[in-house]
Motif scaffolding. Sequence first.
Motif, PDB file in Angstrom:
ATOM      1  N   GLY A  18     -52.118 -27.519  47.778  1.00 24.48           N
ATOM      2  CA  GLY A  18     -52.550 -28.534  46.817  1.00 24.48           C
ATOM      3  C   GLY A  18     -53.940 -29.055  47.192  1.00 24.48           C
ATOM      4  N   PRO A  20     -56.691 -31.624  47.821  1.00 22.98           N
ATOM      5  CA  PRO A  20     -56.709 -33.074  48.049  1.00 22.98           C
ATOM      6  C   PRO A  20     -57.593 -33.784  47.015  1.00 22.98           C
ATOM      7  CG  PRO A  20     -57.296 -31.873  50.066  1.00 22.98           C
ATOM      8  CD  PRO A  20     -57.263 -30.871  48.948  1.00 22.98           C
ATOM      9  N   GLY A  21     -57.224 -35.007  46.678  1.00 23.26           N
ATOM     10  CA  GLY A  21     -57.976 -35.755  45.676  1.00 23.26           C
ATOM     11  C   GLY A  21     -59.465 -35.851  45.991  1.00 23.26           C
ATOM     12  N   TRP A  24     -61.897 -32.985  44.906  1.00 21.51           N
ATOM     13  CA  TRP A  24     -62.421 -32.903  43.532  1.00 21.51           C
ATOM     14  C   TRP A  24     -63.747 -33.666  43.437  1.00 21.51           C
ATOM     15  CZ3 TRP A  24     -60.451 -29.696  39.952  1.00 21.51           C
ATOM     16  CH2 TRP A  24     -59.143 -29.207  40.174  1.00 21.51           C
ATOM     17  N   PHE A 282     -42.903 -30.602  38.263  1.00 20.09           N
ATOM     18  CA  PHE A 282     -43.026 -31.810  39.084  1.00 20.09           C
ATOM     19  C   PHE A 282     -41.682 -32.231  39.678  1.00 20.09           C
ATOM     20  CE2 PHE A 282     -46.959 -34.602  39.115  1.00 20.09           C
ATOM     21  CZ  PHE A 282     -47.844 -33.560  38.917  1.00 20.09           C
ATOM     22  N   GLN A 316     -52.064 -25.737  41.611  1.00 20.89           N
ATOM     23  CA  GLN A 316     -51.965 -26.499  40.369  1.00 20.89           C
ATOM     24  C   GLN A 316     -51.071 -27.739  40.515  1.00 20.89           C
ATOM     25  OE1 GLN A 316     -53.749 -25.443  37.248  1.00 20.89           O
ATOM     26  NE2 GLN A 316     -54.829 -24.636  39.014  1.00 20.89           N
ATOM     27  N   LEU A 317     -50.731 -28.081  41.755  1.00 19.29           N
ATOM     28  CA  LEU A 317     -49.967 -29.309  42.006  1.00 19.29           C
ATOM     29  C   LEU A 317     -50.786 -30.218  42.907  1.00 19.29           C
ATOM     30  CD1 LEU A 317     -46.268 -28.228  42.731  1.00 19.29           C
ATOM     31  CD2 LEU A 317     -47.203 -29.225  40.646  1.00 19.29           C
ATOM     32  N   PRO A 318     -50.597 -31.548  42.774  1.00 22.07           N
ATOM     33  CA  PRO A 318     -51.293 -32.442  43.704  1.00 22.07           C
ATOM     34  C   PRO A 318     -50.797 -32.235  45.134  1.00 22.07           C
ATOM     35  CG  PRO A 318     -49.819 -33.681  42.251  1.00 22.07           C
ATOM     36  CD  PRO A 318     -49.792 -32.260  41.789  1.00 22.07           C
ATOM     37  N   ARG A 319     -51.657 -32.623  46.056  1.00 22.97           N
ATOM     38  CA  ARG A 319     -51.339 -32.362  47.467  1.00 22.97           C
ATOM     39  C   ARG A 319     -50.049 -33.077  47.903  1.00 22.97           C
ATOM     40  NH1 ARG A 319     -54.391 -35.137  52.326  1.00 22.97           N
ATOM     41  NH2 ARG A 319     -53.181 -34.259  54.049  1.00 22.97           N
ATOM     42  N   TRP A 320     -49.845 -34.333  47.455  1.00 23.20           N
ATOM     43  CA  TRP A 320     -48.658 -35.074  47.918  1.00 23.20           C
ATOM     44  C   TRP A 320     -47.387 -34.352  47.508  1.00 23.20           C
ATOM     45  CZ3 TRP A 320     -44.853 -36.725  44.642  1.00 23.20           C
ATOM     46  CH2 TRP A 320     -45.165 -36.851  43.283  1.00 23.20           C
ATOM     47  N   THR A 322     -47.103 -31.122  46.796  1.00 24.23           N
ATOM     48  CA  THR A 322     -47.049 -29.892  47.581  1.00 24.23           C
ATOM     49  C   THR A 322     -46.304 -30.162  48.887  1.00 24.23           C
ATOM     50  OG1 THR A 322     -49.159 -29.160  46.663  1.00 24.23           O
ATOM     51  CG2 THR A 322     -48.474 -28.137  48.732  1.00 24.23           C
TER      52      THR A 322
END
Length: 346
Positions: A18, A20-21, A24, A282, A316-320, A322
Amino acid sequence: MSRQPNRLLPTTVIGSHGIPGWMWTAIDQIDKGNYGQTDVRETFDDAVNLAILDQQRAGVDVITDGEMRRWYFVQGFYRRMDGLEVEPPLRSVGLYGYDTPKRYRASEKLTVPDGLGIVEEFEYTKKLADRPIKVTCPGPLTLTIHVRPGPAYKTRTELAWDFVEVINTELKSLAAAGADFIQLDEPSFAIIPGAMKDWLDMYNATVEGVDAKLALHVCFGNLTSRPRGKRTYRWMFPALLEARADQLVLEFANREMSESGLWREFSVEKELGAGVVDVKSFYQETPEDVAERIRELLRYVSPEKLYVSPDCGFFQLPRWLTYVKLEAMVAGAAIVRREIEGGNGR
Ligand SMILES: [Zn+2]
């Protein structure tokens, strides 16, 4: 030198982690030209560091570098190729999808002067990882997915064949650098059906003479968490078994474990790397959800032959999320391992 795990039901990932925010934000700045060379290197090193840390902390047995230096699976590789011209986009308005990414045409025969960069990725990962590593590389058919053949090539197949040697050279260098487990990704097998024999000839030539444990991942596509191929493997069997691979890595979780019985139906000798975590949802699997999926597969595959993984990459998923899914996967595998080993699960 990494050594592969000596335990039942080893857990691993497909490749990507994932994003990390903060990354980006950093990539936005890099694209605007606001980062120097050193800043860029530090950004990608840090992203790899986190991907490795997350996987190790979650307890995954065989890790990757999270493919953090690549972009959207194969898109980053086009920067390394000479002979490409940008084509106008098919569609640039609305939802991001398979018809959105930048497309290219081969204006002359393609070359990759400095290689695909996967050896450098591995050299970095090797220094940080405290456990076995799997190295991933797109196969020739998938690597050329965003490139139109003309005018330098007559067909897509001819173009893809030109990458066989490029990838083969990269894989041999990886093995020489100590990579002992290499996975080729060919979702395009499912996306361009009907020529399995040709695709396998191409794959087998790509891995010719590569001295490592080999896996072949075939999935149905994962861009924006959407599949692109018809989600069945049965039509690929038994042809797929001609692949020179020790392990086939397939997705099951997002298909509600459909076709779990293929290994018995076709008396498959190869290992199965089975997706038991749904990267397209999700939904947060519990360890028991994962254990149930593994038990279903074990009706048809011996535990000595089964690797436990997510269906596909996590990009394609957020790190948290993942991380949540990795922890559930590891805990689920531990439950079944304990059942098999009579309560002495390691
Ligand atoms: Zn995949």
